[in-house]
Write an enzyme that holds these catalytic residues in place. Structure first.
Site, PDB file in Angstrom:
ATOM      1  CE1 TYR A 134      -3.061   3.041   0.508  1.00  0.00           C
ATOM      2  CE2 TYR A 134      -3.311   2.453   2.818  1.00  0.00           C
ATOM      3  CZ  TYR A 134      -3.616   3.274   1.755  1.00  0.00           C
ATOM      4  OH  TYR A 134      -4.482   4.326   1.933  1.00  0.00           O
ATOM      5  CE  LYS A 162      -5.887   1.487  -0.232  1.00  0.00           C
ATOM      6  NZ  LYS A 162      -6.315   1.421   1.186  1.00  0.00           N
TER       7      LYS A 162
END
Length: 292
Positions: A134, A162
């Site tokens: 992420y 992400k």
């Protein structure tokens, strides 16, 4: 493991005293699944991971697994700014039975790109579970550069990224050069459609707590080739996407859930609840979308 196209970064319910409210997890999980969520991130940063204790995180993982009951994958947010602590939490989450791991970039200590690579590689090598990285430099203070992301994609069980940098030059570079089996997800609801256009697999969403069906409609229209209609939905949803970050997340989405009748409590200090004016704005937006 197929996480699908609409992953919800789930809020952590609290009671009026600020303690975990495990009883509120089952109705919340049911609501998310019914409105199109294909996988849940438990204890991501939207789940207020910085203010949850280690023991509380394990309780949320376990309670989420029980609430989901095998219907969709549960991804445990085990990333911290300590490699050692992240490895330990990852191992414990794996023993509970989660289906994936989400690792946010280490916040505050701002490691170099080599340090970022070593951090993620060490945690990934401690588990056989699929790992999603992420990147959210606006919250962590460090950016996972394209070259580093592509290096990480070579590690067999690092399967997805992400991306919430908002830097489309960087994102385009990753999309163009990543392996076919390394999945790119939008980490910002408002960039979902642009990222689908360059091959993203979907979105890790906050707004899906309240407009999951509409986000699924937008994505399905895009994949069916109805790009004008998808663009219409992207524009129509933009105000609610922006409202989710009108103040520090997840205060707005917790307020939005209250508006639609889901009681998940407030946020933990140092965050503050959404204002009365923001609540009124959310009511107007959700009314306009036919959600309430």
């Amino acid at each position: 493991m197929d996480f699908g196209s609409l992953i919800t970064a789930m809020v952590t319910p609290f009671d009026t005293s600020g303690a975990l409210n495990e009883g509120a997890l089952k109705p919340l999980v049911d609501h998310l699944i019914e409105t199109g969520t294909t996988a849940i991130v438990a204890v991501g940063t939207t789940g207020e991971s910085p203010t949850l204790s280690h023991a509380e995180k394990l309780r949320v993982f376990d309670a989420t697994l029980r609430a989901v009951d095998g219907r969709i994958p549960v991804i445990a947010g085990t990333g911290t700014n300590s490699t050692k602590d992240s490895v330990e939490l990852t191992l414990e989450a794996a023993r509970l039975g989660v289906q994936g791991i989400l690792l946010v970039a280490p916040y505050y200590n701002r490691p170099s790109q080599d340090g970022l690579y070593a951090h993620f590689a060490t945690i990934a090598e401690s588990t056989t579970l699929p790992v999603m990285i992420y990147n959210v430099p606006g919250r962590t203070g460090v950016n996972i550069q394209a070259e580093t992301a592509l290096q990480l994609a070579e590690i067999p069980n690092i399967v997805a990224l992400k991306e919430a940098s908002g830097d489309f030059t960087q994102i385009l570079h990753i999309a163009a050069e990543k392996p076919d089996d390394f999945l790119l997800y939008s980490g910002d609801d408002k960039f979902t459609l642009p990222m689908l256009s360059i091959g993203a697999a979907g979105v890790v969403s906050v707004a899906s707590h309240v407009v999951g069906k509409q986000i699924r409609t937008m994505m399905d229209l895009f994949w069916q080739g109805q790009t004008d209609e998808a663009a219409y939905w992207s524009g129509r949803l933009l105000p609610i996407f922006e409202a989710m970050f009108a103040t520090a997340s997840p205060a707005p989405v917790k307020e939005a859930l209250s508006v639609v009748g889901m009681d998940v409590g407030s946020v933990r200090a140092p965050l503050l609840p959404a204002s009365a004016a923001l609540r009124e704005h959310l009511v107007t937006l959700l009314n306009g979308l036919g959600v309430i």
